[in-house]
Design a protein around this motif. Structure first.
Motif, mmCIF file in Angstrom:
data_model
loop_
_atom_site.group_PDB
_atom_site.id
_atom_site.type_symbol
_atom_site.label_atom_id
_atom_site.label_comp_id
_atom_site.label_asym_id
_atom_site.label_seq_id
_atom_site.Cartn_x
_atom_site.Cartn_y
_atom_site.Cartn_z
ATOM 1 N N GLU A 124 6.994 -2.837 5.744
ATOM 2 C CA GLU A 124 6.818 -4.199 6.105
ATOM 3 C C GLU A 124 6.327 -5.008 5.008
ATOM 4 O O GLU A 124 6.601 -6.121 4.557
ATOM 5 C CB GLU A 124 6.012 -4.473 7.360
ATOM 6 C CG GLU A 124 5.817 -5.902 7.816
ATOM 7 C CD GLU A 124 7.003 -6.571 8.115
ATOM 8 O OE1 GLU A 124 7.082 -7.670 7.847
ATOM 9 O OE2 GLU A 124 8.014 -5.638 8.603
ATOM 10 N N ILE A 125 5.277 -4.539 4.305
ATOM 11 C CA ILE A 125 4.554 -5.063 3.129
ATOM 12 C C ILE A 125 5.609 -5.175 1.786
ATOM 13 O O ILE A 125 5.720 -6.073 1.025
ATOM 14 C CB ILE A 125 3.294 -4.310 2.601
ATOM 15 C CG1 ILE A 125 2.138 -4.414 3.609
ATOM 16 C CG2 ILE A 125 2.880 -4.726 1.236
ATOM 17 C CD1 ILE A 125 0.967 -3.465 3.311
ATOM 18 N N LEU A 126 6.612 -4.144 1.670
ATOM 19 C CA LEU A 126 7.339 -4.206 0.641
ATOM 20 C C LEU A 126 8.370 -5.338 0.781
ATOM 21 O O LEU A 126 9.002 -5.923 -0.013
ATOM 22 C CB LEU A 126 8.030 -2.786 0.431
ATOM 23 C CG LEU A 126 7.045 -1.642 -0.296
ATOM 24 C CD1 LEU A 126 7.629 -0.408 -0.247
ATOM 25 C CD2 LEU A 126 6.898 -2.121 -1.691
ATOM 26 N N GLY A 127 8.905 -5.344 2.326
ATOM 27 C CA GLY A 127 9.808 -6.253 2.649
ATOM 28 C C GLY A 127 9.198 -7.837 2.493
ATOM 29 O O GLY A 127 10.188 -8.660 2.020
ATOM 30 N N THR A 128 8.077 -7.858 2.967
ATOM 31 C CA THR A 128 7.580 -9.324 3.081
ATOM 32 C C THR A 128 7.168 -9.671 1.310
ATOM 33 O O THR A 128 7.063 -10.864 1.283
ATOM 34 C CB THR A 128 6.495 -9.622 4.009
ATOM 35 O OG1 THR A 128 5.582 -8.792 3.577
ATOM 36 C CG2 THR A 128 7.056 -9.409 5.514
ATOM 37 N N HIS A 129 6.943 -8.911 0.668
ATOM 38 C CA HIS A 129 6.467 -9.219 -0.793
ATOM 39 C C HIS A 129 7.393 -8.693 -1.628
ATOM 40 O O HIS A 129 6.988 -8.079 -2.780
ATOM 41 C CB HIS A 129 4.974 -8.614 -0.679
ATOM 42 C CG HIS A 129 3.953 -9.033 0.252
ATOM 43 N ND1 HIS A 129 3.366 -10.398 -0.083
ATOM 44 C CD2 HIS A 129 3.478 -8.826 1.118
ATOM 45 C CE1 HIS A 129 2.693 -10.684 1.098
ATOM 46 N NE2 HIS A 129 2.488 -9.784 1.666
ATOM 47 N N PHE A 130 8.672 -8.526 -1.260
ATOM 48 C CA PHE A 130 9.244 -7.901 -2.380
ATOM 49 C C PHE A 130 9.673 -8.317 -3.683
ATOM 50 O O PHE A 130 9.501 -7.669 -4.701
ATOM 51 C CB PHE A 130 11.014 -7.822 -1.657
ATOM 52 C CG PHE A 130 11.890 -7.063 -2.477
ATOM 53 C CD1 PHE A 130 12.276 -5.658 -2.191
ATOM 54 C CD2 PHE A 130 12.550 -7.546 -3.806
ATOM 55 C CE1 PHE A 130 13.149 -4.984 -2.697
ATOM 56 C CE2 PHE A 130 13.486 -6.623 -4.451
ATOM 57 C CZ PHE A 130 13.864 -5.417 -4.120
ATOM 58 N N ARG A 131 9.732 -9.827 -3.811
ATOM 59 C CA ARG A 131 9.616 -10.287 -5.176
ATOM 60 C C ARG A 131 8.317 -9.962 -5.841
ATOM 61 O O ARG A 131 8.418 -9.806 -7.272
ATOM 62 C CB ARG A 131 9.909 -11.982 -5.002
ATOM 63 C CG ARG A 131 9.930 -12.471 -6.458
ATOM 64 C CD ARG A 131 10.175 -13.934 -6.340
ATOM 65 N NE ARG A 131 9.927 -14.723 -7.580
ATOM 66 C CZ ARG A 131 10.784 -14.804 -8.366
ATOM 67 N NH1 ARG A 131 12.055 -13.980 -8.393
ATOM 68 N NH2 ARG A 131 10.633 -15.524 -9.628
ATOM 69 N N GLN A 132 7.192 -10.377 -5.402
ATOM 70 C CA GLN A 132 6.003 -9.791 -5.743
ATOM 71 C C GLN A 132 5.975 -8.519 -6.605
ATOM 72 O O GLN A 132 5.510 -8.369 -7.516
ATOM 73 C CB GLN A 132 4.840 -10.275 -4.922
ATOM 74 C CG GLN A 132 3.480 -10.219 -5.537
ATOM 75 C CD GLN A 132 2.420 -10.433 -4.570
ATOM 76 O OE1 GLN A 132 2.776 -10.735 -3.268
ATOM 77 N NE2 GLN A 132 1.096 -10.404 -4.833
ATOM 78 N N VAL A 133 6.568 -7.623 -5.734
ATOM 79 C CA VAL A 133 6.220 -6.138 -6.166
ATOM 80 C C VAL A 133 7.358 -5.916 -7.311
ATOM 81 O O VAL A 133 6.958 -5.217 -8.057
ATOM 82 C CB VAL A 133 6.619 -5.294 -4.901
ATOM 83 C CG1 VAL A 133 6.743 -3.902 -5.637
ATOM 84 C CG2 VAL A 133 5.665 -5.321 -3.843
#
Length: 248
Positions: A199-208
């Protein structure tokens, strides 16, 4: 399946490397080595700036595992981009280690032999997938997108600029974000303790993704010519896109 377990796969050589980096004498090295066996103390030790600096500057890095190498680098860049979650760094380190194997990026798991060259082929198979296959495919869409756009940004930029109808970063960000978030809602994500990470990777994909770009640009030196015009223009385009995002 890719799990957040890079920290649990440190080798004896990794522990020796950590001890020799942080311990000033034999007794101190032994103490550091003993502390690594405690997960809480291990996590503090892996955050040590000296460890990060040595990984960047030591020319003889072939004796440490990719789990240690990627975890320390990824943990550092994620913190630079205000992502503090160690589990996310752990997952990404495991993913990069796994995808360094030949053709692994083209398979949804090490147990599935079918290879996928394009995201659209994964989506086609998703239509007839059972719940377990859905999870593997959805998470792989996220991993595949993150790996390409995060670790090989100039490849994406070059193809989008000079290729015929090749997708740009926005395509991989949309596909990857959706893949991770769908996988996070799959019941298997809870069973394997991956729901929160995905969920974190999905919601913050661009940031990661941008954090991984920063890692490649500044710490890994994967580009043969990092000052190339394409690399520079890709960074300029990212800056312009961010300005548009913040100014509406």
């Amino acid at each position: 399946m890719i799990k957040a377990n890079a920290r649990n796969k440190l080798t004896a050589e990794d522990i020796e490397f950590i001890g020799s980096t942080l311990g000033r004498n034999q007794n101190a090295r032994a103490a550091v080595t003993a502390l690594v066996s405690s997960p809480e103390e291990r996590d503090k030790i892996l955050d040590a700036p000296e460890l990060f600096e040595r990984i960047l500057t030591d020319a003889s890095m072939s004796h440490i595992s990719p789990f240690l190498y990627f975890y320390v680098l990824i943990r550092h860049v994620l913190q630079e981009f205000s992502i503090e979650d160690r589990e996310v760094a752990d997952y990404l380190a495991s993913m990069l280690t796994e995808f360094s194997k030949v053709n692994r990026i083209h398979m949804i798991s090490q147990y599935h032999q079918k290879q996928y060259r394009y995201l659209v082929d994964l989506l086609n198979d998703l239509l007839d997938a059972d719940p377990e296959q859905e999870f593997y495919i959805q998470s792989h869409v996220g991993n595949y997108s993150m790996f390409l756009a995060g670790v090989f940004p100039d490849f994406i930029y070059y193809r989008a600029k000079y290729g015929k109808m090749a997708p740009d970063f926005s395509y991989y960000e949309q596909m990857g974000s959706a893949g991770y978030q769908q996988a996070a809602r799959n019941r298997l994500a809870e069973r394997w303790h991956l729901a929160r990470i995905l969920e974190i990777l999905g919601t913050h994909f661009r940031q990661v993704r941008l954090a991984l770009n920063h890692m490649v640009d500044h710490y890994m030196q994967l580009n043969r010519n990092p000052q190339s015009m394409d690399a520079m223009m890709r960074r300029v385009q990212s800056f312009i896109d961010d300005r548009k995002r913040f100014t509406g």
